[in-house]
Design a protein around this motif. Structure first.
Motif, PDB file in Angstrom:
ATOM      1  N   MET A  58       0.823  -1.201   0.000  1.00  0.00           N
ATOM      2  CA  MET A  58       0.000   0.000   0.000  1.00  0.00           C
ATOM      3  C   MET A  58       0.864   1.261   0.000  1.00  0.00           C
ATOM      4  N   LYS A  62       0.792   3.949  -2.947  1.00  0.00           N
ATOM      5  CA  LYS A  62       0.483   5.342  -2.614  1.00  0.00           C
ATOM      6  C   LYS A  62       1.485   6.278  -3.285  1.00  0.00           C
ATOM      7  N   TRP A  99     -17.408   5.068  -3.400  1.00  0.00           N
ATOM      8  CA  TRP A  99     -16.534   4.973  -4.578  1.00  0.00           C
ATOM      9  C   TRP A  99     -17.186   5.679  -5.759  1.00  0.00           C
ATOM     10  N   ILE A 161     -13.750   7.808  -2.616  1.00  0.00           N
ATOM     11  CA  ILE A 161     -12.556   7.554  -3.407  1.00  0.00           C
ATOM     12  C   ILE A 161     -12.915   7.729  -4.881  1.00  0.00           C
ATOM     13  N   ASP A 248      -8.350  10.277  -6.855  1.00  0.00           N
ATOM     14  CA  ASP A 248      -7.481   9.712  -5.828  1.00  0.00           C
ATOM     15  C   ASP A 248      -6.625   8.582  -6.378  1.00  0.00           C
ATOM     16  N   VAL A 249      -7.196   7.841  -7.319  1.00  0.00           N
ATOM     17  CA  VAL A 249      -6.493   6.697  -7.902  1.00  0.00           C
ATOM     18  C   VAL A 249      -6.541   6.809  -9.421  1.00  0.00           C
ATOM     19  N   TYR A 262      -5.010  -1.975  -5.158  1.00  0.00           N
ATOM     20  CA  TYR A 262      -4.839  -0.808  -4.290  1.00  0.00           C
ATOM     21  C   TYR A 262      -6.173  -0.085  -4.107  1.00  0.00           C
ATOM     22  N   ASN A 265      -8.586  -2.029  -1.909  1.00  0.00           N
ATOM     23  CA  ASN A 265      -8.213  -1.885  -0.498  1.00  0.00           C
ATOM     24  C   ASN A 265      -8.706  -0.560   0.068  1.00  0.00           C
ATOM     25  N   LEU A 266      -8.564   0.498  -0.713  1.00  0.00           N
ATOM     26  CA  LEU A 266      -8.968   1.823  -0.244  1.00  0.00           C
ATOM     27  C   LEU A 266     -10.470   1.907   0.026  1.00  0.00           C
TER      28      LEU A 266
END
Length: 328
Positions: A58, A62, A99, A161, A248-249, A262, A265-266
């Motif tokens: 993680m 990140k 999400w 997210i 964010d991703v 990842y 998980n978030l």
């Protein structure tokens, strides 16, 4: 004595085997840590083995996302896209997992839809589809559709997210051709309803086979004429406005297994939910970079220059290396 040594060896081998199975299970289930004793046992068996705890994973991811976002922000400034007004658009949200995702067609969107299906469950999907017709607009088979009036709305949704998935631009374009044109060749009636074949839709003499060059001319014409939005080959700024929405991703299809892990998980997804990859950059798959290069190299220099002009922004925004054949 020999039998005693044999028994000890067998017990040690059995212990190592069990430890190996336990480690694989732990890795697959994405537990927070891996038992140090298990690691020590396995390293005694093979000193070349490299282990990464979930915490380390993680942290590494990140950093990857921070780097991608920093490069995106820099490109937005250089291209002047931060000053371009935001346009209202529909984005997908799964509120039960906080999400929000911007759908990019031909960048793993079908497999992402399957992932959403895993999160929501088949029964929930059917019920949501009945209650909310806008679900069909999002293309996520049961995900709620969120209509954004201005980008601040989504950026100010605390605890959500926000994600986007992108793909090497030319590979994505060739994928659109192979799936939306090649797969419709052969004179079937369904070709008349295919957006990719729109230039010939109303003609009785629709060609039996639409070439890649003809398809590219259609894509470039749509871009020049500012035709209605077509998600399968639209530029990323039109599809998801990454210079306004603070993602964010940033997932890339080329690294989707790690990126999606990842992201999952978030959002706190169940451990049995995962992205089913259908892409490879090794050159073995139909929509690989090698295959895309083969198709694009058949275009004339003038068309390549126009293609470069259309997708140069995508390469810069998401830090993809511009192919040599587009450096004209």
């Amino acid at each position: 004595m020999k039998m005693s040594g044999f028994i000890k060896h067998s017990v040690l081998l059995f212990t190592l085997t069990v430890a190996g199975v336990l480690y694989l299970c732990i890795s697959q289930l994405r537990y927070e840590t891996v038992d140090n004793e298990v690691i020590d046992l396995l390293r005694k068996k093979d000193r070349n083995l490299v282990f990464e705890t979930e915490i380390a994973f993680m942290a590494r991811m990140k950093l990857r996302m921070q780097q991608r976002k920093a490069k995106l922000k820099q490109a937005c400034v250089e291209l002047g896209l931060e000053k371009v007004p935001f346009r209202p658009q529909v984005m997908m949200t799964v509120r039960s997992y906080n999400w929000i995702n911007c759908r990019v067609q031909k960048a793993g969107s079908t497999n992402l839809a399957k992932l959403v299906s895993q999160l929501l469950g088949e029964n929930d999907i059917k019920e949501l589809s009945k209650m909310n017709p806008a679900v069909r607009l999002s293309g996520y088979h049961g995900a709620e559709a969120l209509s954004l009036v201005k980008y601040q709305d989504v950026n100010q949704m605390k605890g959500f997210i926000k994600t986007i998935t992108v793909r090497e631009p030319v590979v994505r374009l060739v994928s659109a051709f192979t799936s939306k044109v090649e797969n419709y060749q052969g004179g079937t009636d369904s070709r008349k309803n295919n957006t990719a074949l729109a230039p010939w839709r109303s003609r009785d003499d629709m060609p039996e086979n639409v070439t890649f060059a003809a398809f590219i001319q259609h894509v470039l014409y749509q871009h020049k004429a500012k035709s209605p939005f077509e998600g399968h080959w639209s530029v990323y700024n039109d599809a998801c406005q990454p210079c306004h929405v603070e993602y964010d991703v940033i997932c890339k299809l080329e690294t989707i297994l790690e990126d999606s892990r990842y992201m999952l998980n978030l959002i706190g997804a169940p451990r049995n939910v995962s992205f089913q990859a259908g892409y490879s950059s090794s050159g073995n798959m139909k929509n690989s970079l090698a295959n895309a290069t083969h198709w694009v190299k058949t275009l004339d220099p003038t068309t390549l220059k126009r293609l470069h002009k259309k997708y140069e922004m995508d390469y810069k925004l998401f830090d993809y290396d511009l192919p040599e054949y587009l450096k004209l």
